[in-house]
Design a protein around this motif. Structure first.
Motif, short mmCIF file in Angstrom:
data_model
loop_
_atom_site.label_atom_id
_atom_site.label_comp_id
_atom_site.label_asym_id
_atom_site.label_seq_id
_atom_site.Cartn_x
_atom_site.Cartn_y
_atom_site.Cartn_z
N PHE A 175 -32.52 -11.24 -39.18
CA PHE A 175 -31.30 -11.93 -38.80
C PHE A 175 -30.59 -11.14 -37.71
N ALA A 176 -30.18 -11.83 -36.65
CA ALA A 176 -29.35 -11.23 -35.62
C ALA A 176 -27.91 -11.43 -36.05
N MET A 177 -27.21 -10.36 -36.26
CA MET A 177 -25.82 -10.43 -36.71
C MET A 177 -24.86 -10.47 -35.52
N CYS A 178 -25.41 -10.68 -34.34
CA CYS A 178 -24.64 -10.71 -33.11
C CYS A 178 -25.35 -11.67 -32.15
N GLU A 179 -24.87 -11.75 -30.94
CA GLU A 179 -25.55 -12.58 -29.95
C GLU A 179 -26.95 -12.01 -29.69
N TRP A 215 -13.92 -21.46 -32.90
CA TRP A 215 -12.89 -20.42 -32.70
C TRP A 215 -12.99 -19.34 -33.76
N GLN A 216 -13.41 -19.69 -34.98
CA GLN A 216 -13.58 -18.68 -36.03
C GLN A 216 -14.80 -17.81 -35.76
N LEU A 217 -15.87 -18.43 -35.30
CA LEU A 217 -17.09 -17.70 -35.01
C LEU A 217 -16.86 -16.67 -33.92
N GLN A 272 -21.87 -5.27 -33.86
CA GLN A 272 -21.81 -5.54 -32.42
C GLN A 272 -21.13 -6.87 -32.11
N ARG A 273 -21.43 -7.89 -32.84
CA ARG A 273 -20.91 -9.24 -32.74
C ARG A 273 -21.24 -9.93 -31.40
N TRP A 274 -20.60 -9.55 -30.28
CA TRP A 274 -20.90 -10.18 -29.01
C TRP A 274 -20.59 -9.25 -27.86
#
Length: 167
Positions: free
Chosen positions: A11-15, A85-87, A40-42
């Motif tokens: 699973f990628a937990m970020c972009e 917007w939440q993502l 990291q998120r994005w």
């Protein structure tokens, strides 16, 4: 995720742009991790490369051989019917007009544009339409993600994009 460990699932937990090379490298060496990109998120800026579309042969197996283009990601608004917007934590990041035009040039005839604010940032939309016209790029629009009232609120945007749409 623990139930999928050892089964070739990660699973990628970020972009994905942030971790894709690491995932592929680990897959080749047989050292695939259950998750990548924790914390990291994005990316702060979208400087992703131009799309490299699959070959015509690979696309033939699909009903509509189309690719998605992502001019931007995120949304600063807090609509109660939407999760974007939440993502993205209400952040909004745009790719350069030049990179988006190159994406349009590199994909086949059918295009899906995934950008929550594609029509809601009128100046950018007009600039992109003009850049596409200058390059002589025309596509068959499969889908554009946008608000349904844009046709009433901004008919000038629809007119600006009309020459880019193939019949």
């Amino acid at each position: 995720t623990t139930s999928l460990q050892g089964r070739g699932v990660s699973f990628a937990m970020c972009e994905a742009e942030l971790v894709w090379e690491a995932i592929l490298d680990d897959a080749v060496t047989g050292d695939l991790q259950p998750t990548y990109g924790k914390g990291q998120r994005w990316k702060a800026a979208l400087d992703s490369p131009v799309l490299v579309p699959p070959s015509a042969r690979d696309l033939r197996r699909h009903v509509v051989p189309m690719l998605g283009i992502y001019p931007a990601r995120g949304c600063p608004y807090r609509c109660n019917f939407c999760s974007v917007w939440q993502l993205y934590d209400r952040s909004f990041r745009e790719r350069s007009i030049g990179a988006v035009v190159d994406d349009f040039a590199s994909v086949g005839e059918h295009v899906f544009v995934a950008d929550d604010l594609f029509w809601n940032h009128p100046q950018r939309s007009l600039e992109l339409a003009e850049a596409l016209k200058k390059r002589g790029i025309r596509k068959r629009w499969v889908l554009v993600q946008t608000r349904t009232d844009v046709a009433c609120r901004r008919p000038d945007l629809l007119e600006a994009w009309r020459p880019i749409a193939k019949d």
